[in-house]
Design an enzyme around this catalytic site. Structure first.
Site, PDB file in Angstrom:
ATOM      1  N   GLY A   1       0.856  -1.187   0.000  1.00  0.00           N
ATOM      2  CA  GLY A   1       0.000   0.000   0.000  1.00  0.00           C
ATOM      3  C   GLY A   1       0.886   1.229   0.000  1.00  0.00           C
TER       4      GLY A   1
ATOM      5  N   CYS B   1       5.331   0.228   7.909  1.00  0.00           N
ATOM      6  CA  CYS B   1       5.026   1.313   6.983  1.00  0.00           C
ATOM      7  C   CYS B   1       6.295   1.630   6.205  1.00  0.00           C
ATOM      8  CB  CYS B   1       4.570   2.541   7.769  1.00  0.00           C
ATOM      9  SG  CYS B   1       4.221   3.965   6.727  1.00  0.00           S
ATOM     10  N   LEU B   2       6.161   1.816   4.893  1.00  0.00           N
ATOM     11  CA  LEU B   2       7.334   2.123   4.066  1.00  0.00           C
ATOM     12  C   LEU B   2       8.035   3.396   4.531  1.00  0.00           C
ATOM     13  CD1 LEU B   2       5.964   1.387   0.464  1.00  0.00           C
ATOM     14  CD2 LEU B   2       7.502  -0.048   1.832  1.00  0.00           C
TER      15      LEU B   2
ATOM     16  N   GLN C   1       3.402   9.849   0.910  1.00  0.00           N
ATOM     17  CA  GLN C   1       4.649   9.082   1.071  1.00  0.00           C
ATOM     18  C   GLN C   1       5.618   9.278  -0.087  1.00  0.00           C
ATOM     19  OE1 GLN C   1       2.436   5.239   2.099  1.00  0.00           O
ATOM     20  NE2 GLN C   1       4.286   5.127   3.361  1.00  0.00           N
TER      21      GLN C   1
ATOM     22  N   HIS D   1      -3.043   7.725   6.555  1.00  0.00           N
ATOM     23  CA  HIS D   1      -1.958   8.509   5.938  1.00  0.00           C
ATOM     24  C   HIS D   1      -2.504   9.818   5.365  1.00  0.00           C
ATOM     25  CE1 HIS D   1       1.919   6.545   5.938  1.00  0.00           C
ATOM     26  NE2 HIS D   1       1.434   5.394   5.528  1.00  0.00           N
TER      27      HIS D   1
ATOM     28  N   HIS E   1      -4.981   1.883   7.282  1.00  0.00           N
ATOM     29  CA  HIS E   1      -3.617   2.438   7.315  1.00  0.00           C
ATOM     30  C   HIS E   1      -3.475   3.552   6.264  1.00  0.00           C
ATOM     31  CE1 HIS E   1       0.908   1.734   7.795  1.00  0.00           C
ATOM     32  NE2 HIS E   1       0.838   2.479   6.711  1.00  0.00           N
ATOM     33  N   GLU E   2      -3.961   3.294   5.045  1.00  0.00           N
ATOM     34  CA  GLU E   2      -3.785   4.273   3.961  1.00  0.00           C
ATOM     35  C   GLU E   2      -4.684   5.488   4.157  1.00  0.00           C
ATOM     36  OE1 GLU E   2      -1.175   3.872   2.321  1.00  0.00           O
ATOM     37  OE2 GLU E   2      -0.888   1.775   2.826  1.00  0.00           O
TER      38      GLU E   2
HETATM   39 NI    NI Z   1       2.265   3.508   5.669  1.00  0.00          NI
END
Ligand code: NI
Length: 169
Positions: free
Chosen positions: A45, A92-93, A50, A138, A134-135
């Site tokens: 995701g 998370c990236l 990000q 963000h 989660h997204e």
């Molecule tokens: Ni994330």
């Protein structure tokens, strides 16, 4: 085009992203780039902040290329219904090399717009429900570490500050 992933500490990750109002070729190109960037970073995701773009866009593929039908584009998403509770390890990236157990709704329904601006609703459970939450977080400037204890969050932040000082973040 593959964008570099913005890491924790950049203010773009902690502000509310702007609503998308124009559904044009530029948006489609950005979404292609987001999928490419997500796969390059080995993620399932990715939200536009990000990659430094503060717009309400997220891409999800919880199968990581296994199933083309699992590719989801969420524009202006909102969680409209949740059920149950499920705790699982989450990462998370933008916070690489850290993971924590996070409690989330087990089932979540998202209402979003697609590439052409059409509104749709989709219900997911387990990992897909987690990705929706989660997204969407963000895009509201919220990271998963806001869902863990202050003690654990401070520990992660301290470790990140050390990495930053060493130039390793
Ligand atoms: Ni994330």
């Amino acid at each position: 085009m593959i964008y570099p992933i913005v890491k924790f500490g950049d203010p773009v990750l902690e502000k509310r992203a702007a609503t998308v109002a124009v559904f044009d070729a530029e948006l489609k190109k950005l979404i292609d780039d987001m999928f490419e960037s997500m796969y390059a970073a080995k993620g399932v995701g990715l939200a536009a902040p990000q990659i430094g773009i503060s717009r309400r866009i997220a891409v999800v593929d919880v199968t990581f290329k296994e199933n083309p039908d699992a590719r989801l584009v969420l524009i202006n998403p909102e969680i409209i219904h949740t059920e149950g509770r499920h705790t699982q390890s989450e990462g998370c990236l933008s916070i690489p090399d850290f993971r924590e157990n996070v409690g989330r709704a087990k089932i979540a329904t998202v209402r979003a717009q697609d590439l052409d601006g059409n509104v749709f609703e989709k219900t997911g459970d387990d990992i897909l429900a987690r990705a929706f939450q989660h997204e969407t977080d963000h895009l509201n400037g919220k990271l998963y570490i806001s869902h863990i204890s202050a003690l654990k969050r401070d520990l992660i932040k301290r470790k990140i500050r050390k990495l930053m000082k060493k130039g390793e973040w």
